[in-house]
Design a protein around this motif. Structure first.
Motif, PDB file in Angstrom:
ATOM      1  N   ILE A  61       1.990  -9.860  17.786  1.00  0.00           N
ATOM      2  CA  ILE A  61       1.646  -8.797  16.851  1.00  0.00           C
ATOM      3  C   ILE A  61       2.155  -9.234  15.483  1.00  0.00           C
ATOM      4  CG2 ILE A  61       2.113  -6.409  16.173  1.00  0.00           C
ATOM      5  CD1 ILE A  61       2.293  -5.763  19.158  1.00  0.00           C
ATOM      6  N   HIS A  62       1.290  -9.210  14.486  1.00  0.00           N
ATOM      7  CA  HIS A  62       1.667  -9.664  13.152  1.00  0.00           C
ATOM      8  C   HIS A  62       2.372  -8.572  12.366  1.00  0.00           C
ATOM      9  CE1 HIS A  62       1.131 -10.845   8.904  1.00  0.00           C
ATOM     10  NE2 HIS A  62       1.386 -12.045   9.398  1.00  0.00           N
ATOM     11  N   HIS A  63       1.774  -7.371  12.323  1.00  0.00           N
ATOM     12  CA  HIS A  63       2.415  -6.267  11.608  1.00  0.00           C
ATOM     13  C   HIS A  63       1.791  -4.946  12.011  1.00  0.00           C
ATOM     14  CE1 HIS A  63      -1.071  -6.944   8.939  1.00  0.00           C
ATOM     15  NE2 HIS A  63      -0.999  -5.635   8.732  1.00  0.00           N
ATOM     16  N   VAL A  64       2.457  -3.877  11.651  1.00  0.00           N
ATOM     17  CA  VAL A  64       1.977  -2.507  11.828  1.00  0.00           C
ATOM     18  C   VAL A  64       1.865  -1.913  10.430  1.00  0.00           C
ATOM     19  CG1 VAL A  64       2.576  -0.220  12.723  1.00  0.00           C
ATOM     20  CG2 VAL A  64       3.111  -2.271  14.067  1.00  0.00           C
ATOM     21  N   ALA A  65       0.766  -1.215  10.146  1.00  0.00           N
ATOM     22  CA  ALA A  65       0.572  -0.584   8.844  1.00  0.00           C
ATOM     23  C   ALA A  65       0.763   0.931   8.986  1.00  0.00           C
ATOM     24  CB  ALA A  65      -0.816  -0.894   8.300  1.00  0.00           C
ATOM     25  N   ILE A  66       1.518   1.506   8.060  1.00  0.00           N
ATOM     26  CA  ILE A  66       1.789   2.940   8.058  1.00  0.00           C
ATOM     27  C   ILE A  66       1.395   3.488   6.693  1.00  0.00           C
ATOM     28  CG2 ILE A  66       3.577   4.722   8.197  1.00  0.00           C
ATOM     29  CD1 ILE A  66       5.201   2.692   9.906  1.00  0.00           C
TER      30      ILE A  66
ATOM     31  N   VAL B 104       4.649  -4.039  -3.987  1.00  0.00           N
ATOM     32  CA  VAL B 104       3.570  -4.253  -4.935  1.00  0.00           C
ATOM     33  C   VAL B 104       2.943  -2.907  -5.275  1.00  0.00           C
ATOM     34  CG1 VAL B 104       1.323  -5.361  -5.298  1.00  0.00           C
ATOM     35  CG2 VAL B 104       3.084  -6.525  -3.953  1.00  0.00           C
ATOM     36  N   TYR B 105       2.732  -2.678  -6.572  1.00  0.00           N
ATOM     37  CA  TYR B 105       1.963  -1.510  -6.996  1.00  0.00           C
ATOM     38  C   TYR B 105       0.563  -1.987  -7.328  1.00  0.00           C
ATOM     39  CZ  TYR B 105       0.223   2.527  -9.457  1.00  0.00           C
ATOM     40  OH  TYR B 105      -0.550   3.597  -9.836  1.00  0.00           O
ATOM     41  N   ARG B 106      -0.435  -1.376  -6.699  1.00  0.00           N
ATOM     42  CA  ARG B 106      -1.826  -1.757  -6.925  1.00  0.00           C
ATOM     43  C   ARG B 106      -2.475  -0.672  -7.785  1.00  0.00           C
ATOM     44  NH1 ARG B 106      -3.342  -2.721  -0.806  1.00  0.00           N
ATOM     45  NH2 ARG B 106      -2.797  -0.534  -0.870  1.00  0.00           N
ATOM     46  N   ALA B 107      -2.519  -0.904  -9.086  1.00  0.00           N
ATOM     47  CA  ALA B 107      -3.003   0.098 -10.052  1.00  0.00           C
ATOM     48  C   ALA B 107      -4.427   0.544  -9.757  1.00  0.00           C
ATOM     49  CB  ALA B 107      -2.904  -0.447 -11.473  1.00  0.00           C
ATOM     50  N   GLU B 108      -5.280  -0.385  -9.357  1.00  0.00           N
ATOM     51  CA  GLU B 108      -6.679  -0.037  -9.096  1.00  0.00           C
ATOM     52  C   GLU B 108      -6.834   0.955  -7.945  1.00  0.00           C
ATOM     53  OE1 GLU B 108      -5.772  -3.430  -6.357  1.00  0.00           O
ATOM     54  OE2 GLU B 108      -5.271  -2.953  -8.431  1.00  0.00           O
ATOM     55  N   ARG B 109      -5.827   1.032  -7.072  1.00  0.00           N
ATOM     56  CA  ARG B 109      -5.858   1.961  -5.939  1.00  0.00           C
ATOM     57  C   ARG B 109      -4.846   3.101  -6.103  1.00  0.00           C
ATOM     58  NH1 ARG B 109      -5.881  -1.482  -0.416  1.00  0.00           N
ATOM     59  NH2 ARG B 109      -8.129  -1.462  -0.190  1.00  0.00           N
ATOM     60  N   ASN B 110      -4.050   3.054  -7.182  1.00  0.00           N
ATOM     61  CA  ASN B 110      -2.956   4.008  -7.365  1.00  0.00           C
ATOM     62  C   ASN B 110      -2.122   4.062  -6.097  1.00  0.00           C
ATOM     63  OD1 ASN B 110      -1.312   5.902  -8.584  1.00  0.00           O
ATOM     64  ND2 ASN B 110      -2.643   7.621  -8.067  1.00  0.00           N
ATOM     65  N   SER B 111      -1.717   2.877  -5.638  1.00  0.00           N
ATOM     66  CA  SER B 111      -1.116   2.743  -4.318  1.00  0.00           C
ATOM     67  C   SER B 111      -0.008   1.693  -4.318  1.00  0.00           C
ATOM     68  CB  SER B 111      -2.207   2.313  -3.327  1.00  0.00           C
ATOM     69  OG  SER B 111      -1.660   1.935  -2.089  1.00  0.00           O
ATOM     70  N   TYR B 112       1.038   1.990  -3.555  1.00  0.00           N
ATOM     71  CA  TYR B 112       2.081   1.005  -3.295  1.00  0.00           C
ATOM     72  C   TYR B 112       1.853   0.361  -1.947  1.00  0.00           C
ATOM     73  CZ  TYR B 112       5.113   2.381  -7.150  1.00  0.00           C
ATOM     74  OH  TYR B 112       5.644   2.608  -8.386  1.00  0.00           O
ATOM     75  N   LYS B 113       2.297  -0.892  -1.827  1.00  0.00           N
ATOM     76  CA  LYS B 113       2.344  -1.604  -0.551  1.00  0.00           C
ATOM     77  C   LYS B 113       3.738  -2.202  -0.455  1.00  0.00           C
ATOM     78  CE  LYS B 113       0.237  -5.343   2.105  1.00  0.00           C
ATOM     79  NZ  LYS B 113       1.253  -6.409   2.136  1.00  0.00           N
ATOM     80  N   LEU B 114       4.474  -1.780   0.553  1.00  0.00           N
ATOM     81  CA  LEU B 114       5.842  -2.252   0.761  1.00  0.00           C
ATOM     82  C   LEU B 114       5.884  -3.018   2.072  1.00  0.00           C
ATOM     83  CD1 LEU B 114       8.811  -2.087  -0.260  1.00  0.00           C
ATOM     84  CD2 LEU B 114       9.060  -0.068   1.193  1.00  0.00           C
ATOM     85  N   ASP B 115       6.182  -4.314   1.992  1.00  0.00           N
ATOM     86  CA  ASP B 115       6.301  -5.143   3.185  1.00  0.00           C
ATOM     87  C   ASP B 115       7.746  -5.104   3.650  1.00  0.00           C
ATOM     88  OD1 ASP B 115       3.622  -5.860   2.968  1.00  0.00           O
ATOM     89  OD2 ASP B 115       4.070  -7.641   1.776  1.00  0.00           O
ATOM     90  N   LEU B 116       7.937  -4.794   4.930  1.00  0.00           N
ATOM     91  CA  LEU B 116       9.275  -4.619   5.494  1.00  0.00           C
ATOM     92  C   LEU B 116       9.503  -5.563   6.665  1.00  0.00           C
ATOM     93  CD1 LEU B 116       9.176  -0.719   5.492  1.00  0.00           C
ATOM     94  CD2 LEU B 116      10.488  -2.180   3.934  1.00  0.00           C
TER      95      LEU B 116
ATOM     96  N   GLN C 154       7.210  -7.243   9.625  1.00  0.00           N
ATOM     97  CA  GLN C 154       6.541  -6.527  10.695  1.00  0.00           C
ATOM     98  C   GLN C 154       5.849  -5.243  10.288  1.00  0.00           C
ATOM     99  OE1 GLN C 154       9.291  -6.173  14.016  1.00  0.00           O
ATOM    100  NE2 GLN C 154       8.805  -8.253  14.535  1.00  0.00           N
ATOM    101  N   ILE C 155       6.229  -4.637   9.178  1.00  0.00           N
ATOM    102  CA  ILE C 155       5.663  -3.334   8.820  1.00  0.00           C
ATOM    103  C   ILE C 155       5.179  -3.349   7.374  1.00  0.00           C
ATOM    104  CG2 ILE C 155       6.182  -0.874   8.471  1.00  0.00           C
ATOM    105  CD1 ILE C 155       8.077  -1.047  10.810  1.00  0.00           C
ATOM    106  N   GLU C 156       3.978  -2.792   7.164  1.00  0.00           N
ATOM    107  CA  GLU C 156       3.462  -2.537   5.832  1.00  0.00           C
ATOM    108  C   GLU C 156       3.476  -1.029   5.630  1.00  0.00           C
ATOM    109  OE1 GLU C 156       0.180  -6.115   5.377  1.00  0.00           O
ATOM    110  OE2 GLU C 156      -0.498  -4.138   5.986  1.00  0.00           O
TER     111      GLU C 156
END
Length: 127
Positions: free
Chosen positions: A5-10, A34-46, A53-55
């Motif tokens: 298993i590569h990762h789980v996204a939440i 990472v803050y993705r301005a075009e999506r008004n979204s954060y992505k935090l890799d843990l 393992q977790i996004e």
């Protein structure tokens, strides 16, 4: 074909609250944020013990996902622990409630459940 298993996204409803829970309460390590301005979204890799393992994602106004009664789809996220009582004590001191300890009828291993800030079930399984 499959190797692991590569990762789980939440997807969370409140990024700062969930970031605090996964990093400060559960102790996962931040690999990248990472803050993705075009999506008004954060992505935090843990990472857990150095393994990515977790996004953790934030999106504006994500719809709620039913958790209880148990809904169709992925059921819960489980973490291995070596000392279940110590993990429960640490979480209790941080204001996190856990269910009573149960015994896996097949392996005789002990486990419990708690919930993340969005009520995602999280299992702690003693190995």
């Amino acid at each position: 074909m499959l190797q692991s298993i590569h990762h789980v996204a939440i997807i969370c409803s409140n990024y700062e609250r969930s970031k605090h829970f996964y990093t400060e309460v559960l102790g996962l390590e931040i690999v990248r944020e990472v803050y993705r301005a075009e999506r008004n979204s954060y992505k935090l890799d843990l990472a857990v013990n150095g393994l990515y393992q977790i996004e953790l994602f934030s999106f504006p106004n994500p719809p709620a996902r039913p958790s209880r009664p148990e809904a169709q789809g992925l059921r819960h996220l489980a973490f291995a622990v070596t000392d279940l009582e110590a993990a429960i004590t640490k979480l209790t001191h941080q204001g996190v409630e856990t269910e009573p300890i149960r015994i896996d009828e097949w392996t005789q291993r002990r486990f419990t459940f708690l919930a993340d800030p969005d009520d995602l079930p999280i299992e702690l399984y003693e190995v």
